[in-house]
Every structure is written in C-alpha cells, then in structure tokens.
Enzyme design. Structure first.
Site, PDB file in Angstrom:
ATOM      1  N   GLU A 348       0.841  -1.204   0.000  1.00 23.91           N
ATOM      2  CA  GLU A 348       0.000   0.000   0.000  1.00 23.91           C
ATOM      3  C   GLU A 348       0.878   1.256   0.000  1.00 23.91           C
ATOM      4  OE1 GLU A 348      -3.936  -0.422   1.915  1.00 23.91           O
ATOM      5  OE2 GLU A 348      -3.465   1.447   2.927  1.00 23.91           O
ATOM      6  N   HIS A 377       6.217 -27.153   1.705  1.00 20.66           N
ATOM      7  CA  HIS A 377       5.318 -28.124   1.092  1.00 20.66           C
ATOM      8  C   HIS A 377       4.251 -27.408   0.268  1.00 20.66           C
ATOM      9  CE1 HIS A 377       7.081 -31.323   3.607  1.00 20.66           C
ATOM     10  NE2 HIS A 377       7.323 -30.278   4.388  1.00 20.66           N
ATOM     11  N   LYS A 481     -12.901   2.548  -2.997  1.00 22.02           N
ATOM     12  CA  LYS A 481     -14.040   2.880  -2.132  1.00 22.02           C
ATOM     13  C   LYS A 481     -15.102   3.631  -2.941  1.00 22.02           C
ATOM     14  CE  LYS A 481     -11.536   3.262   2.279  1.00 22.02           C
ATOM     15  NZ  LYS A 481     -11.050   4.139   3.315  1.00 22.02           N
TER      16      LYS A 481
HETATM   17  O1  PA5 Z   1      -3.185   1.983   5.760  1.00 16.43           O
HETATM   18  C1  PA5 Z   1      -4.194   2.605   5.489  1.00 16.43           C
HETATM   19  O2  PA5 Z   1      -4.236   3.837   5.486  1.00 16.43           O
HETATM   20  C2  PA5 Z   1      -5.475   1.871   5.161  1.00 16.43           C
HETATM   21  O3  PA5 Z   1      -5.248   0.508   4.986  1.00 16.43           O
HETATM   22  C3  PA5 Z   1      -6.500   2.074   6.257  1.00 16.43           C
HETATM   23  O4  PA5 Z   1      -5.969   1.605   7.457  1.00 16.43           O
HETATM   24  C4  PA5 Z   1      -7.804   1.348   5.950  1.00 16.43           C
HETATM   25  O5  PA5 Z   1      -8.335   1.785   4.718  1.00 16.43           O
HETATM   26  C5  PA5 Z   1      -8.834   1.584   7.056  1.00 16.43           C
HETATM   27  O6  PA5 Z   1      -9.076   2.945   7.189  1.00 16.43           O
HETATM   28  P1  PA5 Z   1      -9.763   3.526   8.481  1.00 16.43           P
HETATM   29  O7  PA5 Z   1      -8.862   3.302   9.633  1.00 16.43           O
HETATM   30  O8  PA5 Z   1      -9.972   4.978   8.185  1.00 16.43           O
HETATM   31  O9  PA5 Z   1     -11.062   2.790   8.677  1.00 16.43           O
END
Ligand code: PA5
Length: 557
Positions: A348, A377, A481
C-alpha cells in the site's frame, strides 16, 4: 545470481561494540572460513537483531554506489521526523516515529502521545481486573476488533504473536464486510458474546466494511438481549462519525487516532496498543523495541543502519522497479501474520502510479508468504526450481518459546527440525543462486517484534524516497471505495426501476441510460448476484424471464 566476492565490510569495524554475534566474543580473529559471511552480517546491538545479507548475490561495490544517493535520503528522513509535510498529496506530516519517542514530536504533540499510552495502560488494566466489566457481571474475557487494513493487520499480528497470560482477553476480529464471515466469528463466541469487548477501529470513522461489521455485531447482540454501547470502545479520529456515535451512545471509551499517523503505520498508536494491552502484551517493551530500532535506523550511515541497508538491497534486487517479489518466511508459527502485515505496509505504501513530481510511474514491491517449514510443502518448490522473480526474507528466532522438549529422533526436538528446515531451504535456494536474506531475532518477545515492525516501517520510507514516490498516501484504496459506492447506488436504481416495471436486461440498460461497456458489465454482475439471493434482494425473474423487483428497496413486502 551467484554471490560475487565482496569488496568491503558491512561493519566498518567488525570487532566493535555489540556488532559481532555473541558467539564470537571470545575469539580473536574469527576463522577465515567465516570471514566472508561475517562481513555481510549487520547486527543491531541494542535489540540483537541481525541481518544476514550474505546470500543476496549483491557485491559490496554495488552497495558502495549508494553511499552518495543515500545522503539526501537520510536528510529527508530527518526532515520528516522534524515534522515536514512528508505526505504532500494529503498535506500531512508523518509521525509514527514520534509514537515511540514523544520527546521528538513537534511541540504540542508529545503530551497527547504520552497521555494516550497511559490511558491505554490504565483502561486495559481496569478491564483485565474486571473493574470495567460487562453489564451481566463477571469480566470481559474476549476482544473482538472491527477494523480493516491498517486498522486490523497490526493488531492481528501483535495479538497472535504475543497475546496470552493471566487475565488476557482472547482476540478475534471482524475485518471484512462478509456477512457469513462475521456470523461465523460472532457465533463462534458462544456464551462469551456477553463478555466480549468490541473495539471499533477506524481512523476516518467512515470505512464501510468496519461500519458494517459494527452494525452486524450490534444486531447480533440485540438479538440476544444485549447492547453494543456498554461493550464497545472506539479508536478513531477526532470528530469522525464513529467518534460522534461513541460519544452520543455512551460507549465505554474512545481513544484518539491522529491524522499524522497512517493506518499501516499505526500499530504503535492506540490502534495497536489498546488491543495489545488487552491481550496481555507488554506495551512498554513493544514501544521500547520500536524506539531502539528507530534509533539504529536514524543513523545516516549505510554500514550501520539496517533499514538503509535493506532498502538499498530491495532497490538493487528489483532494479528500482520491484522486479522481484519479497517472500516472507518466518520460522515460527506465532509470526505467520508477519507476511500479511508487511504485505500491506509495503504494497500500500510503494504501489504507486505517480512519482513525487506527478509523473506516471509503475511502482511497487509484491510481498507474500506464510511460514516455514509449512511453505516448503507449498510454494518453495517454485522458489527453488521455477521463476527467478523473488527474494526471500527468512525470519529466524534463536530462543525457542515454551516447548515440550520432546526428542522426536536421536536427541533432536521438533524445534531442531524447524531450524534444520530453515537451514536446508536457505542452502537449497542459495545453491540455485536464489537471493535470500535472513533476519535473526534473539527471541520472540514484545521488544523484538516492536523492533522488527519499526525496521520495516523505516525501510519502506527509505525505499520510497529512493524511487521518488509518496509512501504515505493510498489513492488506489480511495478509488476502490468510490467505485464500490457507485456500484451500490446503481444496485438501488436497478431495484427501483425493476419494481416499477419488469425489464429484460437489455431494456434495463437502456432505462438506466448506460452507454459504457464497463458499466453494462457491472449491471450484469449486480443482477446476477441479486438473482442468486432473491429472498433478500427482492429481485427475481418473472414468468417472461424479465427482471422484477418486489417493493421499494427491493425487499419482499
Ligand atoms: O493503511 C491505510 O491507510 C489503510 O489501509 C487504512 O488503514 C484502511 O483503509 C482503514 O481505514 P480507516 O482506519 O480509516 O477505517
């Protein structure tokens, strides 16, 4: 990719301080057969964590060429830690390092950091001692975290690796909007549903998966004569929808999540600390380990900074374009979630389509893995003999945990076999020139895990700088989203039109005014899924084969 002769030492002075493995402390000059291997070890003296770069096939002169390019990288990291806007796309500071060294935080931020740690410790103690207790009495025995991505993966890793002990809550999580998956967890709690503390974690406070998990949990509780608020705690940003809900409904507590902490680097904020403390993890040691690694990875010295070295290795191995995936293989079951945590942290952060100048790029570094020797395995066959498109990061823990000590064969225990299989896989891959490195931990405890997490957080930061991208935003996640929101709106419109008048798929596309092939596909896929669940969606095929919906909102009246 066979290791070439190294030209220089990774350790400027191998006999110095604690940089040498304890095994060699009594030696004058280590045996010549070990000298090449020892030159490629980088040991962080405070935590005892050691990186073995000897099987990467990277010559010392290649690292040497990064000495100058790393100078501005170190400088920018210093600026980041001093509070620069290091996440320009979101106009935010990047402060996860302050969470374990509040004295370095910009003015005004150190206090809330310290206070939050104290509040977390105090709240966890009151819960574990039964002073904060469920309405029906007794004490909270179970924790169910509702969260996703960075708001779930860190807590999952930490509780699984380190949780347990007297009074510790057992850990569960709802990290998806799969209703069947949610029900499986909730039903699995059995009678403990009444003594389950629900921890809803969302920085934005508006993530639909998390909201849905929370609503499902609430309905599940209510169906059993229970209520969510007296069993709920929130971790969220100030003023978020979740914060408002928690306050108006009188939840047990709310802990802060700050905009200068990213989700995937939030495990040392209340996001990770609260569940960790409730599950019996030594928070101070966890933070202390992270702080120790932060100190080591702050050094502007490629020879002594393990994260800088690692970032350069990633860059060399994947030619700055992530051409090799990182396979994470910890030889300890308790660490099997490490690969999932690192997968999110790395992918990410680094998987980006624009560089810092806004130019299109294709960047990333794929991460997968599970644990050794289990994966021997599964996919290790391909690693040894198949595509040469990866490097392995072995994680090895020297001290065994609590073990039976049973000799399964001629003086050897299961643990000896586990280590033997690590050595075997390392040798087998190296013999084939498959690059691999090993991270050795003296033991698996809160301090070591804090240090490992901090090591990779910093490595990602350095690597992102080397390839010139913003590691701290996630435009792709936001795009997904938005697209999901559009699809759900389309679903509602389909039901509305089909309730008004049954339609063939073709006429429905016309009525919806769809002109785009991709959108037409989405309509097809939506209808297919709704028809598979007619009782719930209200959509069915009438006798003429036309799509017909019952009532407003699609549900059968
Ligand atoms: O690392 C990130 O920014 C994302 O993976 C968020 O943690 C994830 O989208 C969840 O977001 P939020 O904490 O606003 O619910």
């Amino acid at each position: 990719m066979n290791p070439e002769p190294r030209e220089r030492s990774l350790q400027s002075d191998p006999s110095a301080g604690g940089s040498l493995p304890p095994l060699l402390r009594g030696e004058g000059d280590p045996h010549s057969l070990l000298s090449s291997f020892l030159r490629d070890l980088l040991r962080e003296p405070d935590t005892g964590i050691c990186l073995d770069f000897s099987k990467l096939g990277i010559p010392g002169r290649a690292f040497e060429e990064y000495r100058n390019p790393m100078v501005p990288v170190f400088l920018r990291m210093t600026e980041l830690e001093a509070g620069a806007i290091a996440n320009p796309d979101e106009g935010r500071r990047v402060g996860h390092y302050w969470l374990r060294a509040p004295e370095l935080a910009p003015e005004g931020l150190d206090r809330p950091i310290r206070e939050t740690v104290e509040r977390v410790l105090d709240f966890a103690e009151r819960v574990r001692e039964g002073r904060v207790r469920p309405l029906r009495g007794g004490r909270f025995t179970t924790l169910c975290l509702c969260g996703i991505g960075g708001s779930a993966l860190g807590p999952q890793l930490v509780s699984d690796a380190l949780g347990g002990g007297t009074g510790a809550l057992t850990f569960h999580s709802l990290d998806n909007t799969d209703p069947e998956g949610i029900l499986r967890v909730l039903e699995g709690l059995g009678e403990e549903i009444a003594s389950c503390l629900f921890l809803v974690v969302s920085k934005s406070g508006g993530t639909k998966e998390t909201r849905n998990a929370m609503l499902e949990a609430q309905a599940f509780l209510e169906a059993r004569g229970l209520r969510l608020p007296p069993q709920a705690v929130a971790v969220t940003g100030e003023g978020s929808a979740l914060a408002e809900r928690a306050s108006s409904e009188g939840w047990l507590a709310t802990f802060p999540m700050w905009d200068w902490v990213g989700g995937r680097t939030s495990v040392t904020s209340a996001v990770g600390l609260l569940p960790a403390a409730l599950c019996g993890v030594d928070l101070r040691a966890f933070l202390d380990g992270a702080a120790a690694m932060d100190r080591a990875t702050r050094l502007p010295d490629l020879d002594r900074n393990p994260a800088a070295r690692l970032a350069v290795a990633w860059h060399l191995l994947g030619r700055g374009r992530g051409e090799r995936a990182m396979v994470v293989l910890p030889y300890r079951d308790r660490l099997h979630l490490l690969s999932r945590h690192l997968q999110q942290l790395v992918m990410e952060s680094l998987g980006k389509g624009r560089d810092l100048e806004g130019r299109p790029v294709q960047q990333g570094l794929s991460v997968y893995g599970n644990k050794g020797s289990t994966d021997q395995h599964a996919f290790v066959q391909q690693l040894r003999d198949g595509n040469d498109d990866f490097f392995v990061t072995f994680v090895r823990v020297l001290e065994e945990g609590s073990v039976s000590g049973l000799e399964v064969e001629d003086g050897a225990t299961s643990g000896d076999f586990l280590h033997g299989f690590y050595l075997g896989t390392r040798a087998a891959l190296s013999a084939k020139g498959r690059p691999n490195l090993t991270l050795s931990l003296p033991r698996l405890d809160a301090r070591s895990l804090g240090a490992v997490i901090a090591l990779f957080e910093r490595t990602v930061g350095f690597y992102a700088d080397l390839i010139g991208i913003n590691a701290y935003d996630q435009p792709g996640v936001e795009a997904g989203k938005k697209a999901a929101g559009k699809a759900l709106a389309l679903r509602a419109r389909i039901l509305e039109l089909c309730a008004r008048e049954p339609s063939t798929l073709s006429s429905l596309l016309d009525r919806l005014g769809i002109e785009d092939e991709d959108e037409a596909e989405i309509v097809f896929l939506l209808c297919e899924q709704m028809l598979a669940n007619p009782a719930r969606s209200g959509l069915r095929l009438d006798d003429g084969g036309r799509l017909a919906a019952a009532g407003r909102g699609g549900r059968e009246p």
